[in-house]
Motif scaffolding. Structure first.
Motif, PDB file in Angstrom:
ATOM      1  N   LYS A 382      -5.596 -37.902  29.069  1.00  0.00           N
ATOM      2  CA  LYS A 382      -4.335 -37.335  29.529  1.00  0.00           C
ATOM      3  C   LYS A 382      -3.337 -37.388  28.393  1.00  0.00           C
ATOM      4  O   LYS A 382      -3.070 -38.454  27.845  1.00  0.00           O
ATOM      5  CB  LYS A 382      -3.797 -38.132  30.710  1.00  0.00           C
ATOM      6  CG  LYS A 382      -4.486 -37.814  31.993  1.00  0.00           C
ATOM      7  CD  LYS A 382      -3.890 -38.659  33.097  1.00  0.00           C
ATOM      8  CE  LYS A 382      -4.781 -38.667  34.306  1.00  0.00           C
ATOM      9  NZ  LYS A 382      -4.900 -37.352  34.907  1.00  0.00           N
ATOM     10  N   ILE A 383      -2.814 -36.221  28.038  1.00  0.00           N
ATOM     11  CA  ILE A 383      -1.813 -36.226  26.990  1.00  0.00           C
ATOM     12  C   ILE A 383      -0.616 -35.424  27.485  1.00  0.00           C
ATOM     13  O   ILE A 383      -0.698 -34.702  28.469  1.00  0.00           O
ATOM     14  CB  ILE A 383      -2.318 -35.580  25.682  1.00  0.00           C
ATOM     15  CG1 ILE A 383      -2.781 -34.162  25.955  1.00  0.00           C
ATOM     16  CG2 ILE A 383      -3.416 -36.410  25.066  1.00  0.00           C
ATOM     17  CD1 ILE A 383      -2.852 -33.345  24.704  1.00  0.00           C
ATOM     18  N   SER A 384       0.484 -35.572  26.785  1.00  0.00           N
ATOM     19  CA  SER A 384       1.613 -34.740  27.116  1.00  0.00           C
ATOM     20  C   SER A 384       2.076 -34.049  25.841  1.00  0.00           C
ATOM     21  O   SER A 384       2.174 -34.658  24.791  1.00  0.00           O
ATOM     22  CB  SER A 384       2.705 -35.579  27.764  1.00  0.00           C
ATOM     23  OG  SER A 384       3.781 -35.731  26.904  1.00  0.00           O
TER      24      SER A 384
ATOM     25  N   PHE B  38      -0.134 -39.686  24.189  1.00  0.00           N
ATOM     26  CA  PHE B  38      -1.219 -40.046  25.094  1.00  0.00           C
ATOM     27  C   PHE B  38      -0.701 -40.855  26.277  1.00  0.00           C
ATOM     28  O   PHE B  38       0.283 -41.576  26.174  1.00  0.00           O
ATOM     29  CB  PHE B  38      -2.292 -40.844  24.361  1.00  0.00           C
ATOM     30  CG  PHE B  38      -3.214 -39.972  23.587  1.00  0.00           C
ATOM     31  CD1 PHE B  38      -4.396 -39.525  24.150  1.00  0.00           C
ATOM     32  CD2 PHE B  38      -2.887 -39.561  22.302  1.00  0.00           C
ATOM     33  CE1 PHE B  38      -5.249 -38.694  23.451  1.00  0.00           C
ATOM     34  CE2 PHE B  38      -3.730 -38.724  21.605  1.00  0.00           C
ATOM     35  CZ  PHE B  38      -4.914 -38.295  22.171  1.00  0.00           C
ATOM     36  N   PHE B  39      -1.389 -40.698  27.373  1.00  0.00           N
ATOM     37  CA  PHE B  39      -0.989 -41.403  28.584  1.00  0.00           C
ATOM     38  C   PHE B  39      -1.832 -42.677  28.739  1.00  0.00           C
ATOM     39  O   PHE B  39      -3.041 -42.647  28.580  1.00  0.00           O
ATOM     40  CB  PHE B  39      -1.202 -40.509  29.795  1.00  0.00           C
ATOM     41  CG  PHE B  39      -0.875 -41.204  31.061  1.00  0.00           C
ATOM     42  CD1 PHE B  39       0.434 -41.272  31.497  1.00  0.00           C
ATOM     43  CD2 PHE B  39      -1.860 -41.816  31.809  1.00  0.00           C
ATOM     44  CE1 PHE B  39       0.749 -41.932  32.658  1.00  0.00           C
ATOM     45  CE2 PHE B  39      -1.543 -42.481  32.970  1.00  0.00           C
ATOM     46  CZ  PHE B  39      -0.242 -42.542  33.396  1.00  0.00           C
ATOM     47  N   ARG B  57       2.944 -42.581  26.671  1.00  0.00           N
ATOM     48  CA  ARG B  57       3.440 -42.431  28.045  1.00  0.00           C
ATOM     49  C   ARG B  57       2.793 -43.533  28.862  1.00  0.00           C
ATOM     50  O   ARG B  57       1.572 -43.621  28.920  1.00  0.00           O
ATOM     51  CB  ARG B  57       3.028 -41.085  28.619  1.00  0.00           C
ATOM     52  CG  ARG B  57       4.078 -40.023  28.487  1.00  0.00           C
ATOM     53  CD  ARG B  57       3.427 -38.691  28.665  1.00  0.00           C
ATOM     54  NE  ARG B  57       3.551 -38.214  30.047  1.00  0.00           N
ATOM     55  CZ  ARG B  57       4.580 -37.490  30.470  1.00  0.00           C
ATOM     56  NH1 ARG B  57       5.556 -37.183  29.669  1.00  0.00           N
ATOM     57  NH2 ARG B  57       4.627 -37.057  31.714  1.00  0.00           N
ATOM     58  N   GLU B 107       8.240 -43.044  28.832  1.00  0.00           N
ATOM     59  CA  GLU B 107       7.787 -42.608  27.521  1.00  0.00           C
ATOM     60  C   GLU B 107       8.542 -43.385  26.450  1.00  0.00           C
ATOM     61  O   GLU B 107       9.756 -43.589  26.559  1.00  0.00           O
ATOM     62  CB  GLU B 107       8.025 -41.107  27.357  1.00  0.00           C
ATOM     63  CG  GLU B 107       7.065 -40.483  26.377  1.00  0.00           C
ATOM     64  CD  GLU B 107       7.155 -38.969  26.359  1.00  0.00           C
ATOM     65  OE1 GLU B 107       6.949 -38.350  27.404  1.00  0.00           O
ATOM     66  OE2 GLU B 107       7.446 -38.431  25.279  1.00  0.00           O
TER      67      GLU B 107
END
Lengths: 660, 150
Positions: A382-384, B38-39, B57, B107
């Motif tokens: 998961k990236i943003s 990256f989460f 994140r 974030e």
């Protein structure tokens, strides 16, 4: 009974849409005028039934009929009338009915005002509109019935999401949809051209006003959405590069390219195949936007739907429309006649550069929007992808485009003179240079690039003014004659200049609000003061207030600047009773184009409240610029040449004289 | 300018398109190197030690009773995925729907002391919504409670 009547009207509209999809097409193939005429009557009939259905849905919301599930889930008796009306499209089902209403409205407009079109073209266009209406009506009826009943009917509704209870949000979706759906006309014309195997200048002349109309609505639709986010989400951001925002921005970018390439096609019969492709892509991006927003793939305020069957259905629509249209394009594009020649340095060349940079920028936005989805599907990571990505990719593509814009109108068709164009832009260049120096003198402690970026905005405005002055011939013919010519100038020339100047205003607003903004976050008790950018704010205290469906805590501040009293600014924290949700209503005061923005948090354990104060120089120009772009579009639309449609050849020659 | 043949004109056009496209692809590739975030869940961060440079994140639940407001309008709280906890400091106004026990996404970067310095905090948009990243992180820990989404 009323709700069932609404559903029944939708079913009838579907039946008409099916007829519209097929009969006129057969008529156009056989050259049978009676069969072709069916398209017009079914388009108008469809509009009537969808309007009836939409009106019934609004009436159910206004009357707070909680025996309808949708009304129960998204409305409340204590909501003011205006928000009971707008609750109708503040949810997935209702907003899809609005989408179809606008689609059928455009279809009926083509039927009513398209009588000058070649009969077979009109019939084919209406049939393509019929296909789009059919799939969307099927979608609503199969997966998103807005009229589903609830039994027993609850006594009270669950209230509309409080952050949607706002005037800006009341008009944002209809305007945005008018833009999205308006591009369906350009799409229908493109597909019809491919089916007929014929595109000419008259075709472009027909497509241009529809595209311009859709583009104008989309422009203000996006601007209103941005302003809403700015004042309602409480932290002063006006664009987030959120996938949902990108979903509306991509059709805007390719639509902007389309209104420019259609000019080349109309005037010079060049770029035909490209324009047809662009028309297909623009509406495809609108559909993609609908898919991203409505399928629940993305999570945001806009994602009402979480039902996966809807996502699959919209994905099927997407594959069917885009795949079908592009397949048809691949199959038929070769049969379209090629267009005229032009040198790289020419008006056509400038417009090609415009198209190249706009579509590439659109591709960059598309990549940034879809990459996280693709990566998650493939690797599970998961990236943003946020603002830093778009600043690093989108902005560098926009700079050459904006630098080149003022040159375009000064280049002749076919073969232009870059040196001559530059000479005629000397005054604009001088103004730009002086403005950069002036801004640097005032803000030399800010970011180094800011004065240059500011100059870019001035350059666009000065270039637009230079264009008008050149057309009027002030330099050659003198003031009196110049003003006389100004009056006789075609409105589309004014429209283009306004459009470009609007972009310049928006650029200046963006520079002001991002480069020279200031922010303070402090904990304050009544009597405390805070200083920001020369403003002196004193916290006067917080008092409770009762709204129609919420309780509010209203905090007041007095503003002073250089010892002068500038009045008060108030910010609210609202607790919505039915949904138990809180919203922040920012306090905003506008001084010319600059805004002072205050948002107040909850009471803290230690007493006092966290207060955010922003100073946003020139920020309103961001939206005023969009409004100027809209006016430019509207002015162009009112041009006699576009309004009367494609005239006969002899008349076009006569009308073309003043336009050159 | 000398008159160009049709072929030369087409080549100019293709060349210009090639330059713009190559520039765009270059920009995208460079941007993907260093602007992507990256989460992670608290467990991921404690396991991977991402260092203080990378933007992250962070998703998870706000631990009950952990929210402390400082005098200077900053707020401290603990984000948990029920397996591990991570302290967070945030110097801004919390979103309207920020509450203890609920899912959030923050974030920012880790500091040298292992405290997460957030520069933005996002909360769910309404009563029934849980950020999917948070829901997934909790599912991975095997602690996902349906009740938490309500």
């Amino acid at each position: 009974m009323t709700a069932e009547a609404g559903l029944f009207s939708l079913v009838l509209a579907l039946v008409l849409a099916l007829v519209q999809s097929t009969v006129p097409l057969v008529g156009a193939r056989r050259g049978d005028p009676r069969l072709m005429a069916v398209g017009q009557s079914t388009a108008i009939g469809q509009l009537l039934f969808v309007t009836l259905s939409f009106a019934i849905l609004i009436a159910l919301f206004v009357r707070s009929d909680f025996s309808v599930e949708l009304v129960w889930a998204h409305s409340h008796t204590a909501q003011p009338l205006i928000y009971r009306v707008t609750s109708t499209w503040g949810n997935h089902e209702g907003s899809m009915v609005l989408w179809i209403f606008i689609l059928t409205l455009f279809g009926a407009l083509v039927a009513l005002f398209g009588s000058r079109l070649p009969a077979t073209l009109q019939a084919t266009v209406l049939a393509v509109q019929g296909w789009i209406a059919t799939v969307f009506l099927l979608f609503v009826l199969a997966t998103s019935n807005p009229f589903a009943r609830l039994s027993p009917a609850p006594a009270q509704g669950r209230d509309l999401n409080p952050i949607l209870q706002d005037l800006g949000l009341a008009i944002h979706p209809p305007l945005l949809y008018a833009g999205y759906v308006g591009f369906s006309i350009a799409f229908a014309f493109a597909v019809a051209a491919l089916i007929e195997g014929r595109v000419d200048a008259a075709w472009a002349r027909w497509v241009r006003p529809w595209t311009l109309l859709a583009w104008s609505f989309l422009t203000v639709g996006i601007a209103i959405g941005s302003y809403w986010a700015y004042y309602e989400l409480g932290w002063g951001g006006w664009w987030f590069w959120d996938p949902v925002e990108n979903a509306s921005f991509m059709p805007w970018l390719s639509g902007t390219a389309l209104i420019h390439s259609a000019i080349v096609m109309e005037k010079r019969s060049a770029l035909k195949i490209w324009t047809v492709l662009l028309a297909i892509l623009t509406f495809s991006l609108s559909l993609l936007g609908t898919f991203l927003v409505r399928s629940g793939v993305l999570t945001s305020v806009h994602a009402f739907a979480t039902d996966p069957s809807r996502g699959v259905f919209i994905l099927l629509i997407l594959i069917f429309s885009i795949g079908g249209a592009l397949g048809l394009f691949a199959f038929r594009a070769g049969s379209l006649q090629r267009g005229g020649l032009f040198a790289p340095i020419s008006r056509e060349g400038a417009l090609v550069l415009n198209n190249l940079l706009l579509t590439t920028a659109c591709g960059v936005v598309l990549t940034g929007t879809l990459y996280p989805l693709a990566l998650e599907a493939v690797t599970g990571d998961k990236i943003s992808v946020g603002e830093p990505f778009f600043n690093a990719t989108f902005v560098p593509l926009m700079i050459p485009l904006l630098l080149a814009v003022p040159f375009g109108p000064f280049l002749a068709w076919k073969r232009g003179d870059l040196l001559g164009a530059t000479q005629r832009l000397y005054a604009a260049l001088g103004v730009t240079f002086l403005s950069i120096l002036a801004v640097y003198a005032i803000h030399h402690d800010g970011p180094v690039l800011a004065p240059l970026a500011f100059g870019l905005g001035v350059w666009l405005i000065a270039g637009a003014l230079a264009d008008i002055a050149e057309r009027a011939g002030f330099a050659r013919a003198g003031l009196a004659k110049g003003f006389a010519r100004l009056r006789g100038m075609p409105r589309s020339a004014w429209g283009a200049a306004l459009g470009h100047a609007g972009v310049g205003l928006t650029v200046i607003g963006i520079v002001g609000a991002t480069a020279w903004d200031a922010e303070r976050i402090v904990a304050m008790r009544p009597g405390d003061t805070v200083d920001l950018a020369g403003y002196h704010l004193t916290y006067q205290g917080t008092a409770p207030q009762t709204g129609p469906n919420y309780m509010a805590n209203v905090s007041g501040f007095t503003i002073e600047r250089d010892g002068r009293d500038l009045g008060i600014i108030t910010s609210e924290r609202r607790d919505y009773i039915a949904s138990r949700q809180q919203t922040t209503e920012a306090g905003i005061r506008t001084f010319l184009f600059t805004q002072l923005y205050v948002s107040v948090g909850d009471r803290q354990q230690a007493g006092g409240r966290a207060v955010r104060v922003y100073h946003k120089p020139l920020v309103t120009l961001i939206w005023l610029g969009s409004l100027v772009m809209f006016l430019g579009g509207a002015l162009s639309l009112s041009d006699r040449r576009l309004r009367i449609g494609a005239p006969t050849r002899a008349r076009r020659m006569a009308a073309a004289q003043p336009a050159e | 300018m000398a008159r160009m043949t049709r072929k030369q004109r087409r080549l100019t056009l293709i060349g210009a398109a090639g330059v713009v496209l190559a520039a765009a692809i270059g920009l995208i590739l460079v941007a993907f190197q260093d602007t992507i975030v990256f989460f992670n869940s608290p467990s991921d961060i404690l396991a991977e030690h991402p260092g203080t440079e990378r933007r992250i994140r962070l998703g998870g639940l706000v631990l009950e009773g952990s929210v402390v407001h400082d005098e200077q309008a900053s707020v401290r709280f603990v984000v948990t995925d029920t397996a591990h906890d991570l302290p967070v400091v945030y110097g801004g106004l919390l979103p309207d729907l920020f509450r203890e026990g609920q899912g959030i996404v923050a974030e920012g970067r880790l500091d040298a002391d292992g405290v997460f310095r957030a520069d933005s905090v996002l909360a769910k948009h309404d009563e029934t919504y849980m950020p999917p990243e948070v829901a997934d992180a909790l599912k991975k820990q095997g602690h996902f409670m349906e009740a938490a989404t309500q």
